[in-house]
Design a protein around this motif. Structure first.
Motif, mmCIF file in Angstrom:
data_model
loop_
_atom_site.group_PDB
_atom_site.id
_atom_site.type_symbol
_atom_site.label_atom_id
_atom_site.label_comp_id
_atom_site.label_asym_id
_atom_site.label_seq_id
_atom_site.Cartn_x
_atom_site.Cartn_y
_atom_site.Cartn_z
ATOM 1 N N ARG A 57 -11.517 1.406 1.130
ATOM 2 C CA ARG A 57 -10.953 0.063 1.294
ATOM 3 C C ARG A 57 -11.867 -0.853 2.078
ATOM 4 N N GLN B 229 -14.107 -2.704 -8.617
ATOM 5 C CA GLN B 229 -12.662 -2.591 -8.821
ATOM 6 C C GLN B 229 -12.164 -1.265 -8.271
ATOM 7 N N MET B 230 -10.855 -1.126 -8.271
ATOM 8 C CA MET B 230 -10.271 0.049 -7.621
ATOM 9 C C MET B 230 -9.167 0.628 -8.487
ATOM 10 N N PHE C 38 -5.836 2.981 -7.984
ATOM 11 C CA PHE C 38 -5.035 3.336 -6.821
ATOM 12 C C PHE C 38 -4.421 4.726 -6.939
ATOM 13 N N GLN C 39 -3.965 5.185 -5.783
ATOM 14 C CA GLN C 39 -3.416 6.535 -5.696
ATOM 15 C C GLN C 39 -2.051 6.647 -6.367
ATOM 16 N N ASP C 40 -1.162 5.694 -6.049
ATOM 17 C CA ASP C 40 0.227 5.833 -6.475
ATOM 18 C C ASP C 40 0.471 4.973 -7.713
ATOM 19 N N TYR D 258 3.027 4.462 -9.257
ATOM 20 C CA TYR D 258 4.342 3.816 -9.263
ATOM 21 C C TYR D 258 4.345 2.550 -8.420
ATOM 22 N N ALA D 259 3.476 2.491 -7.408
ATOM 23 C CA ALA D 259 3.451 1.313 -6.532
ATOM 24 C C ALA D 259 2.355 0.339 -6.911
ATOM 25 N N SER D 260 1.395 0.762 -7.733
ATOM 26 C CA SER D 260 0.239 -0.097 -7.958
ATOM 27 C C SER D 260 0.429 -1.058 -9.126
ATOM 28 N N LEU D 261 1.550 -0.969 -9.840
ATOM 29 C CA LEU D 261 1.825 -1.913 -10.917
ATOM 30 C C LEU D 261 3.063 -2.720 -10.545
#
Lengths: 326, 364
Positions: free
Chosen positions: B93, B133-134, B136-138, B140-143
């Motif tokens: 990050r 760009q990145m 993400f791990q989760d 469910y939370a990244s969209l």
């Protein structure tokens, strides 16, 4: 024109258009609003439209001081009584042809009083919801980000939230006197903290989500993230808060009027009507109509408000789908 | 008391400032000559203040990343491993600019020339956002749950390619969906209608939308099933081959890191302890921490006995209060008194295999 923000809302509108229960509840709420605005057209002593002797058209129902005049012709409202006109021939008469909802013990028409009582309810509901939401919204956004101001506001909010709302209302009204404005002020004072807390905490939750960080990495500016990512997610929470605040303020107005702390009589309010009938009901006179009709109206208002917000909420959440065959 | 004004002082300060600027530019020029590395991280530090007490004063500092340096070549995958809390995610990050680094340099050598990303503010960073760009791990939370998949994938294009027409954007969304193993007609659906693996594919498609050069993958598969993990990893490898992407792959699963990486970096408590070619580090780890870490990888062989398993004692020290010198010395089986004196530097032990331990030859 970027359409990916509008698409979500157009999907929502499509969902709402097919929802009959939503349309029904919306119409009911609209009916209540119309009842409050156009009360003199339904019930009143002055004609809706009249031709005076000099030949001009007049609308005395909307004139606060029409005076007495002889008209060539006039169309009168369906119920020829306003909220304070007394029919000295029938005291405490049950519902009938002459008085749709009956009369009270001094001969005032209950139908007229119920309709004019809608005005007080709607005024209190709209103004207190509006101001609570505005104040709560801005302070909610301030406390969503950690800062010293946020800490101070959180402290103030917890102080306000620990005060029992009803006690606060009674104190404000005892100090400032009985009036509609004071009821609204008291409700806003007891409610803004609740709204601010909810908005602040939900905002904090959504900011911590990875989709907000993804938008930052894309190069979105803060206000763009706010409009495009936070607002669509906060819509449902906002609707719920509007429902809760509106219901709360209506209930508070009715309760205060019932206790004799609301609007000054003789201006009618549903709570006052219920309170006036209370003596008769417990003494066994059986004037049930005076409490029955305001209560029914209150129930209809609450149910349609709940359905309305519930359906809006349903439409704004894409995770909830309609079970209707195409 | 009145201040005595000396006319010369202002002039001298101004000249000094100018000189400083010149030195800066010369320094930058030398950095720019380092052409072969796409990304150079130099002594990156990320400290977080901890506030507490009645007046919210700073009571401590978390040294999440404490002086990390490495270089990333174009087209390679660098796997960053380490146990949880060692600063892997913070490193990612800080590189991408979600956190402003406390100190250090992140030099990105893209098509427009070299630039130190750590020194840029938000507005200046924007042109480089599309290159890094990145994922993400989760998933469910990244969209964003209120946006359809098509809207999610075209959002980066709206920001960085405003010259593209609606038609072009739509075509590219469809093309990206196909590339990532999703169907075109799924672009109208909302994220909740997808499984975890499919959501992660959407996240990958979004990361690819601006044709980036570097993708930082922050534990992209740790939230997924094992069978799905393989699919997503293979997808990422295929995309890398096709588009010549560079990955910084952060993970705690050593087998996956070995599978995808060309180089592996091992982190411990905010420091890089070992970095080298993937096979070299995986089969021939030199730092005592990496040796212990790699000996913990389960082997799919019931006959084999875990004779070489190194079991570390004690817990990871808190990053609030790191041990002096080598941060691993409190748990190290070969720790010596010299270890407490100064932080060991990464030293090349041959073939670009860097180890931050002067006693790595010691047997244990």
């Amino acid at each position: 024109m970027e359409n990916f923000y509008t698409l979500h809302y157009s999907n929502c509108l499509n969902k709402l258009r097919k929802d009959y229960l939503f349309i029904f509840s919306a119409l009911t709420l609209f009916f209540f609003l119309a009842l409050a605005i156009f009360a003199p057209l339904i019930s009143g002593v002055n004609p809706i439209i009249a031709k005076s002797k000099d030949g001009s058209l007049k609308f005395p129902a909307f004139n606060s001081n029409p005076g007495t005049e002889n008209y060539k012709w006039a169309i009168y409202p369906i119920n020829p009584y306003d909220e304070n006109k007394r029919d000295i021939k029938c005291f405490s008469s049950p519902p009938g042809k002459k008085h749709f909802f009956g009369t009270d013990q001094i001969g005032r028409d209950v139908f007229a009083r119920v309709i004019y009582g809608t005005r007080a309810i709607m005024k209190v509901g709209f103004y207190s919801t509006f101001f609570s939401m505005i104040i709560g919204f801005f302070i909610g956004f301030i406390i969503a980000w950690d800062s010293i101001i946020a800490t101070v506001f959180r402290l103030i909010i917890s102080i306000f939230n620990t005060l029992p709302p009803f006690l606060l209302l009674i104190i404000v009204i005892t100090l400032n006197g009985r009036s509609l404005e004071n009821v609204i002020i008291a409700i806003v004072i007891s409610r803004w903290g609740y709204v601010a807390n909810a908005i602040g905490n939900w905002c904090k939750y959504f900011i911590s989500m990875e989709f907000v960080q993804a938008a930052q990495i894309m190069g979105r500016k803060s206000w763009q993230i706010f409009i495009k990512h936070l607002i669509p997610n906060l819509t449902e929470i906002f609707l719920i808060l509007i429902l809760v605040t509106f219901s709360f303020s209506i209930l508070m107005e009715v309760s205060l009027s019932f206790l004799g702390l609301g609007i000054k009589p003789p201006t009618p309010s549903w709570g006052t009507l219920i309170a006036e009938s209370w003596d008769q009901i417990i003494s066994g006179d059986g004037a049930w109509w005076m409490a029955f009709f305001p209560c029914i109206m209150l129930a209809i208002l609450f149910v349609s408000l709940n359905i309305f917000i519930e359906k809006l909420n349903f439409a704004f959440n894409p995770e909830k789908k309609m079970l209707i065959k195409k | 008391m009145e201040e005595i004004k000396k006319p010369g002082v202002d002039l001298i300060t101004e000249k000094l400032n100018r000189l400083e600027g010149k030195i800066d530019r010369i320094y930058k020029f030398f950095e720019e000559t380092d052409e072969e590395n796409l990304l150079t991280v130099k002594d990156l530090k990320m400290y977080f203040p901890v506030f507490g007490g009645v007046f919210s004063t700073q009571v401590a500092t978390v040294k999440a990343v404490d002086g990390v340096s490495f270089k990333v070549k174009k087209g390679e995958t660098i796997g960053v491993v380490g146990e949880s809390g060692c600063g892997k995610t913070t490193l990612g990050r800080a590189i991408i600019g979600l956190y402003k680094p406390t100190a250090g340099k992140v030099i990105f050598n893209g098509q427009t020339g070299a630039v130190d990303l750590a020194r840029l503010d938000r507005g200046e960073f924007k042109p480089y956002r599309k290159d890094i760009q990145m994922i993400f791990q989760d998933p469910y939370a990244s969209l964003n749950p209120r946006m359809s998949v098509g809207e999610i994938i075209r959002e980066p294009m709206d920001i960085h390619n405003p010259e593209m027409s609606e038609r072009e954007k739509l075509d590219k969304v469809k093309w990206l969906l196909n590339k990532c193993g999703l169907r075109e007609e799924q672009s109208a659906r909302y994220p909740h209608e997808f499984s975890g693996g499919q959501r992660q594919r959407v996240g990958i498609a979004r990361a690819l939308a601006t044709n980036p050069e570097i993708i930082i993958a922050d534990e992209p598969v740790s939230a997924l099933d094992v069978s799905i993990q393989a699919q997503v990893i293979n997808l990422m490898m295929d995309l890398q081959e096709e588009f010549g992407l560079t990955y910084i792959f952060i993970a705690h699963d050593l087998a996956i890191v070995k599978h995808i990486s060309t180089r592996i970096a091992v982190m411990y408590l905010g420091n890089l302890v070992e970095i080298g070619d993937a096979d070299e580090v995986y089969n021939n780890a030199k730092h005592p921490y990496s040796r212990a870490l790699l000996s913990a990888v389960p082997q799919p062989d019931p006959e084999r006995k875990d004779k070489n398993r190194i079991i570390l004692e004690g817990d990871v020290p808190t990053p609030l209060n790191k041990p002096s010198g080598c941060s691993f010395r409190t748990r190290c089986p070969i720790a010596k008194s010299e270890c407490a004196a100064k932080i060991p530097e990464l030293k090349d032990t041959g073939n670009g295999h860097m180890v931050a331990c002067p006693f790595w030859k010691t047997e244990f």
